[in-house]
Write a protein that holds these residues in place. Sequence first.
Motif, short mmCIF file in Angstrom:
data_model
loop_
_atom_site.label_atom_id
_atom_site.label_comp_id
_atom_site.label_asym_id
_atom_site.label_seq_id
_atom_site.Cartn_x
_atom_site.Cartn_y
_atom_site.Cartn_z
N ALA A 412 0.83 -1.21 0.00
CA ALA A 412 0.00 0.00 0.00
C ALA A 412 0.86 1.26 0.00
CB ALA A 412 -0.94 -0.01 1.21
N ALA A 413 1.94 1.23 0.80
CA ALA A 413 2.81 2.41 0.85
C ALA A 413 3.52 2.61 -0.48
CB ALA A 413 3.82 2.24 1.97
N SER A 416 1.05 4.05 -2.82
CA SER A 416 0.69 5.41 -2.39
C SER A 416 1.81 6.40 -2.70
CB SER A 416 0.37 5.44 -0.90
OG SER A 416 -0.71 4.57 -0.60
N LEU A 419 1.60 9.17 -5.25
CA LEU A 419 0.90 10.44 -5.05
C LEU A 419 1.83 11.64 -5.23
CD1 LEU A 419 -1.31 9.54 -1.96
CD2 LEU A 419 -2.07 9.91 -4.31
N GLY A 726 -5.84 3.40 3.04
CA GLY A 726 -4.70 2.90 2.29
C GLY A 726 -5.09 2.44 0.91
N LEU A 729 -5.66 5.66 -1.14
CA LEU A 729 -4.39 6.31 -1.49
C LEU A 729 -3.60 5.47 -2.48
CD1 LEU A 729 -3.33 7.64 2.03
CD2 LEU A 729 -4.39 8.92 0.16
N ALA A 730 -3.61 4.15 -2.29
CA ALA A 730 -2.89 3.29 -3.21
C ALA A 730 -3.49 3.36 -4.61
CB ALA A 730 -2.90 1.85 -2.70
N GLY A 733 -2.53 6.68 -6.06
CA GLY A 733 -1.12 6.68 -6.37
C GLY A 733 -0.79 5.87 -7.61
N SER A 742 -6.14 13.40 -10.95
CA SER A 742 -7.27 13.26 -10.03
C SER A 742 -8.01 14.58 -9.94
CB SER A 742 -6.76 12.83 -8.65
OG SER A 742 -7.84 12.55 -7.78
N THR A 823 -10.91 5.17 -10.35
CA THR A 823 -10.37 5.26 -8.99
C THR A 823 -11.20 4.43 -8.03
OG1 THR A 823 -9.61 7.51 -9.48
CG2 THR A 823 -9.64 6.85 -7.17
N ALA A 827 -9.89 1.25 -6.07
CA ALA A 827 -9.88 1.37 -4.61
C ALA A 827 -10.68 0.25 -3.96
CB ALA A 827 -10.45 2.74 -4.20
N ASP A 831 -9.11 -2.47 -1.66
CA ASP A 831 -9.66 -2.57 -0.31
C ASP A 831 -9.96 -4.03 0.04
OD1 ASP A 831 -10.92 -1.43 2.13
OD2 ASP A 831 -12.74 -2.25 1.22
#
Length: 1431
Positions: A412-413, A416, A419, A726, A729-730, A733, A742, A823, A827, A831
Motif C-alpha cells: 500500500a505504501a 501510495s 501520489l 490505504g 491512497l494506493a 497513487g 485526479s 479510482t 480502490a 480494499d
Amino acid sequence: MAAPLALPGALLAALLALELEVAERGDNAVVPTGAIWNQRCQSCGAASMVPTGFPSRCHHRATTPSLSPQASPSLTPVHQAGVCAFYGECGSNPEVNSSLVPSKVPCLSNTPARVARGALLSLLRTVCPELAGDGDATVRVCCSYAQLVSLRLSVELSGAVLARCPSCARNFANLYCHNICSPDQSLFTNVTRVADYAAVPGAQAVLEYQLFYRSRYAEAAFASCKDVRMPATGGYAISTMCGRYGAQLCTAQRWLDFQGDKNNGLAPLQIDFQLLPDGSEPGRGVAPLDAPVWGCDQAPDAEQEPCSCQDCAQACPPVVPPADPPPPFRIGRADGVLVICALLFAGLALAFLVAALCRRGEAEAPPKPRARGRSQRVGEAWRRGLERAFRRWGAVVATWPLAVLAVAVAAAAGLSAGLVTLQLTTDPVQLWSAPGSRARQEKEFHDRHFGPFLRTNQVIVTAPGRPGSTAYDSVVLGTKNFSGVLAQDVLLALLELQEELAGTTAWARGRNVTLRDVCYAPLNPTAPGVGDCAVSSVTQYFQNNRSRLALRGWQQDGKVQGTVDWHDHLIYCVNSPLSFKDITALELSCMAEYGGPVFPYIALGGYRESEYTEAEALIVTYSLNNFPAGDPRLEWALSWERQFLSVVRDFQRRHRHNLSVTFMAERSLEDEINRTSGEDIPVFAVSYLLVFAYIALALGEYTAWSRVLVESKVTLALGGIAVVLGAVLAAMGLLALLGLPSSLIIIEVVPFLVLAVGADNIFIFVQELQQSHREPGETREQHLGRVLAQVAPSMLLCSLSETVCFLFGALSSMPAVRTFALTAALAIALDFVLQMSGFVALVALDRRRQEAGRFDLCCCCGTGKGGTARAGRGLLRPFLERCYTPVLLHPLVRPAVVLLFLFLACAGLFLLFHVSVGLDQELALPEDSYLLEYYSAMNRYLAVGVPTYFVTTGGYNFSSENGTNAICSSSGCDANSLTQSIQLATRFANVSYLAIPATSWLDDFLDWLNPMVRCCRIHQSGEHQGEFCPSSSTDPSCALGQCLKRLRRPTHEEFQRFLPWFLQDRPTLHCPKGGLGAYDTSVSMDDNGTILATRFMAYQRPLRTSQEYTGALRAARALAEYITATLRAVPGTDPAFRVFPYTVTYVYYEQYLTVVPEGLLTLALCLVPTFAVSFLLLGMDGRSSLATLLTIAMALLGTVGCMALWAVPYNAVALINLVAAVGISVEFVSHITCAFARSRQPTRVARAKEATVTMGSKVVAGVAMTNLPGVVVLAFAKARLVQIFFFRLNLIVTLLGLAHGLVFLPVLLSYVGPALQVPPGEDTPGDTVQGTGLGLANPGFKDTDRDRDKDRDRDKGKDKDRDKGKDKDKDKDRDKDKDRDKDRDKGKDKDKDKAKDKDRDKDKDKDKDKGKDKDKDRDRDKDKDKGSRKG
C-alpha cells in the motif's frame, strides 16, 4: 459646397476607433458650468447664449405654418423648371464651429441652370448618372465643378456603408444629386436664410433652406435603406443616420431631419425637409420633388444586383418559420407520462394481487429431494472451492500475521508513493469535457488559429435606495425619464473607480503589471496606452473625462431654448452610439476613449424596450487578453485581476451606503471554488471523524465494565479505517503513476464510497468472529480461517460486483466520471485485497491480545484474565427478530409493502421526466460568495448574451466567385449563404437563441474594394509604387489608384494580395470599412496567403439557465451543420471542410447534450455485472440474482424521483453519485440475497426472516450507520454543490438503499425467492438453522448466536418434541452447536461435525451406509450419534 450628408462616419466594426482631430475641435462649443454670456446673432440679431470670444450661433428657423407648409418668397422668388435656387460655393458656414467634413455652403443664385460641359459633365455622369441623361442631349445643372467634387466625396462616404445595397446607395445619392445639381432645383427648394459673403461683394451664402418632397418619394427612399446592415456591428446602418431616434424609432421624416441638421458633424448648413402627401401643395409655384426610386429588390442598372435578403426584406424568399417545440405529451387533458405511470402501477398492482389471492391459503410445499442440474453442481463446486481457499488463506494469515501485515503495508505504501506525481485537475474544461470530444477539439482549433477567448472582468452598479425615475426636459431631445442610478454623482463615482483601476499595478514574475500590459486594445495592439484599452462603460460616452461630464451649453431649437448638459448628450449617444458628434451645443463625440463605440445594451441594463435612460444598472466591462497555459503573460493577467478584485471591493465598501456593487473577474469562479474547497475541509474532516468514532465504538462487544479496555476494538477499528484509506491512497497513487490526474470530487466522494463498502465488510467479519465459538480442539488460526471462509464469499460478491460496475462506468466519455469510476473500481478492489490480508492479520493480532487479557490501545498492559468475550446480543438483532421481521413478514403487511414500493417505483419513473438537467454556475459557489450577487444581477440586468463564432475550417476557396457568394450577404450573394442563414436564424431567436446577426469580414472586404470609395488604393508612382495607400493619405500618387477599376468580385490573385491590406487598414472617416480592430483576428492565413480558418461573430440572446445554454448549443450546431452542407456543395470545396459554432461556454455545456443517454447507459452497464456476478457466485441462482437486480433498479428509480422533489439537478456530478449509489445499493442488497439463497429454512418466509435477522443487523451497522453520520455533517458545508450533491443525494441514496434492502427485498424474496433445493439422499430440512446443509452449503450465513437465543431455543424444543426418538439433550454447553439429527429414516447416519463442515459439504454418498460412524475425530459427536441411534 459639400453635400449635406449625415453619414455614419463611425459605422465601424464593433470595437473600432477613429482618431480624429475634430474630437478636440468639438470642445470649442462647450463651456464649463456658469461660463455663459449673451451675444447677438450677426445674421438675424437674435439673442443667443454663447461663450465670450466665440462667434454667435443662431439656431433661427424660418417661420412657416405648422399645418400647411408654405414657401417664403423673399429669397427664392422664382420657382420654375430650369431655374436654380443657389449655385457655386461661398466659403464655410460661420455657424458651424466643427465638422467632420468641410462645411462649404452654396451661394444664393435664383438664376437659370447652367450647361454641363467637359470635366463637369464627365464627373456628373459618374456621380449623378440620372441627371446626366443619355446621348448627346444638352445637360443643365445647378452645381459647379467644386460642388460636384464635394458631392462625390459625400457619395463615397455613403458608399462605404450603403454600397452593399446598390438601390439604397443610388437612392440616397440621388436625394442630394437632386438637391445640389438638379436643373429644376428652384421648383422644390426655398432658401430661407442667408449671410453676406465678404470675399465676394454682393454675394450671399445660403445658411438654411427648405426642401419640399412628396411623402411617397421620401418614404420609398427610406424604405430602400432602412434594413441595410452593418456587417461590422450586426446592426443597421440607419441607426447612425437618424440621430437620437436610432433604428427602432426612425422614420422618413426623422431620417431626413437628421441629414439636414448642421449640428450632426456632416451637414454644412441647416435644411428643413417638408414632406407633403399627394394633393397637398405648398403654393407660390413650388412643386414637391417626386423622382423615381428603386426598390431594394430592384437593380439600379444591368451591371448591378438587387439588394440581398439581409438588407432587404422584399428580396427574401418565403421563409418557413421553424416548428414550435413539441407540446407536452398529454392524454386528453392529463399529463401523458402520469397516465402511463398510473396505468403501469395499476397493472402491476392488479397482477400482484391476483397472483397473491390465487395462492392464498396454499401452504408452501416442502422441498423434495431431487437431482441437481449441471449448473447447480458447477456452482456448488465453485462455492466449495472458494470456501476451501479462504479457509486455508485465513489460517495462513492468522499464523504469520506480522509478515502478512508488513507485506500489505509495504504494498500500500509503495503504491501510495505515486501520489508525489499526482496532478490535481481543477480546470472545469478538463474535468467535464473529454479531450476527444467535439467541443474540446473545436475549442483547440479556435484557440490555435485565433487565440483564447478574451478574459472578462465586470462591475454592475445599481442604486436600490434612490427614488425612481425623474423627468428631464431636454431642449433638443424632448422629455426623458432618468433612473436613480443615472445621476451625475453616480457617474462621477464610476469614473473614480475607472481611474483607480487605470492606475492599478500588480506584481508578477518580477515586474509591475499595469492595465495596458494585459488589456485588449483593438486599435493599437502593439503598443497600447491605458486609453487604448477596450473598456465598456456609460462614462465612455464622455471619453472618461470629468470635465466633459460637467460641461453645459446654451441651446436654442426654434422657439425653445435652454441649457444642455450631460443628460442631453447621454440621450443622444444611447440612441446613436456610433456618432462622432451629437446635435447639441456640447458637440461631443459618442465614441469611447479607445476609439470604438459603446453600445447601450452592453453598458446599461434593466431598461424596458429601448428606454435606455430608465436603466437600473450601470455595467463596466474590462476586456483583457487571454493567454494559453504556460505563457508567463497569463500570470500577468491573473495578478492584475487579483488587484482588480481588491480595488472593486474597496469601492464597494466605500459606497455601500448608497450603491449596490456586484462584480466578477475571469478568475473569480475558480478562486471561489478553491476557497470553498479549503473552507469545507474541516466539515469533511468532522464527517470522517464521526464515521471513525462510530466504527471504533461499534466494533467492540462489551460484557463487563472490568473488561471494557480489553474488549474494545479501537485499535482494530483504526486499522480497518487505515486499510480503507490505504486502498484509496494506493489506488490514486497507482493511477497517478499511470499519468491519470485526479480531482477534488474524487477526494471527496471515493473515500466515502470505499468506507461504506469497507466498513460493511469489517462489521460482517468482526461480528461473525465475535458470535462464533471455537470448537474443541480447534486452534485460533483454524477458527479464524473457518470464519473467514464463512463471510469472504459474500464480501467477494459485493466487492467484485462493485468493481466491475465501476469499470463499466469508466466507459463514460466525461473525464471526471471516467477518472472517478476508475479510482473507485481500483480502490474497492485494493480494499478487498488489503482486508483479506492486512485486516485479517490485524484481527488475528487483536484476537491474541484479547485472549491474553491485554488492553486495547496499550497492549503492554492488561488484566491478566484471558479469553474471548461471550457473544453479546446487542440491540438491533433482537429488535429485528422479535419486532421487525414478524411485522414485516406478516401476511397482511407483505402485500402492502409490495404495493407501496411498486407505487414508489412508478412515482420515481414519473418524476424521472421532471428532473432538471444541468448545473447552474451558482450551485458551484458557497452561500457567502460575492459571485452569487453578481450572477443574480447579471441574470436580471444584462440585455445581450455572449458572442458566438461560426468558424470555418480549411479547404474552402473564398476567392472564387462561387465561394464568395456562398459566404457574403450583400448584393449578388446567395440567398442561402453563411451570413444570410445566420441572419435568418436571428428572426426566430426563441428557437435559434441568436439575437444579433454575424459580423462578416468578407462583406466589409468587398465594400472596402468598391472603387466608388477611397478605401483600397495603390501608389501609382514614387518610392512606394505598387504598395497600399491608406485612405487618410493625400499623396498625389494615390489618385486614380483604386485597387479595382469597376465594381466586381476580385480574382484569386487580387483576393490574396488585397486581403492582408484590408485586415491591417485602420478605419477612418473616409474609409470606415478598414479591418483593423474588427477583423484582424478573424482570418487565419499561412505564409502563402492560404486561408486556414475564419470566424464570423454573432451574439446570443441572454441565457439564464443550463437548459438555455444547452439549447443554444444544440441550435447553433444544427445551424452550422446546415451551413456546412450548403458550402460543401460549392465547387472546389474539400469534403472535409465544415463550419462549427464556438463560444466559451460550449465546452462546459456539451456534456448535457448526451448526459441523459450516457447516464442511462452507464447505470445500465453498472447493473449488468451486478446481475452476472451474483448469478455466478450464487451458484447460477437466477431468481436471487434477478431479485437483486430489480431491487437495485427500484432504488435508483426512487433516488431519481427524490432528486426531482428535492431540487437536485441531474448532471455529471449527480451521475457520479448515482454510480456510487449502485455500489452502495449492492451492499444493502447482495448480503441479504446471498443469505436468503443459502438459508436451509423450509419456507421462503422463514428464509427471508432468517436472512433479514442474521445479515440485516450487520448491513445496518456496517453501511447505513457508517454513512449517515458523515452525510448529515455535510449539510453544514458552505458549498452548495456539497450540500446538494453530497448531502442531499447521499442521504437519499443511503435511506432508499436501506429501505429497499431491509423492507422491500425480504418481502420480495418471500414471494418469488428460489425454492430450497434438496439433493437426493439428503434429509429434507426442517426449521433448524444448523443442519448439515447449512453447515456445508452455507457456512457464511449460519446463526452463531443461537446458544444465547431463547426464542430460538423454544422453537428448537418444539421441533425436538415433534420428532420422537430424537436426542432430547438440553446440555447448554453443547447447545452452542444446536446440531440435531433430523434423519427420518431409521438407520441413516448423518454427520453433524461443524469443524468438518467446509471440507465435507453435503457428502450424500457416505450417508447411504446406515450405522456408519462418519466422524472419527470428535468423541462428542460419536456419543451423540449413538444416542440418536438408540432413540
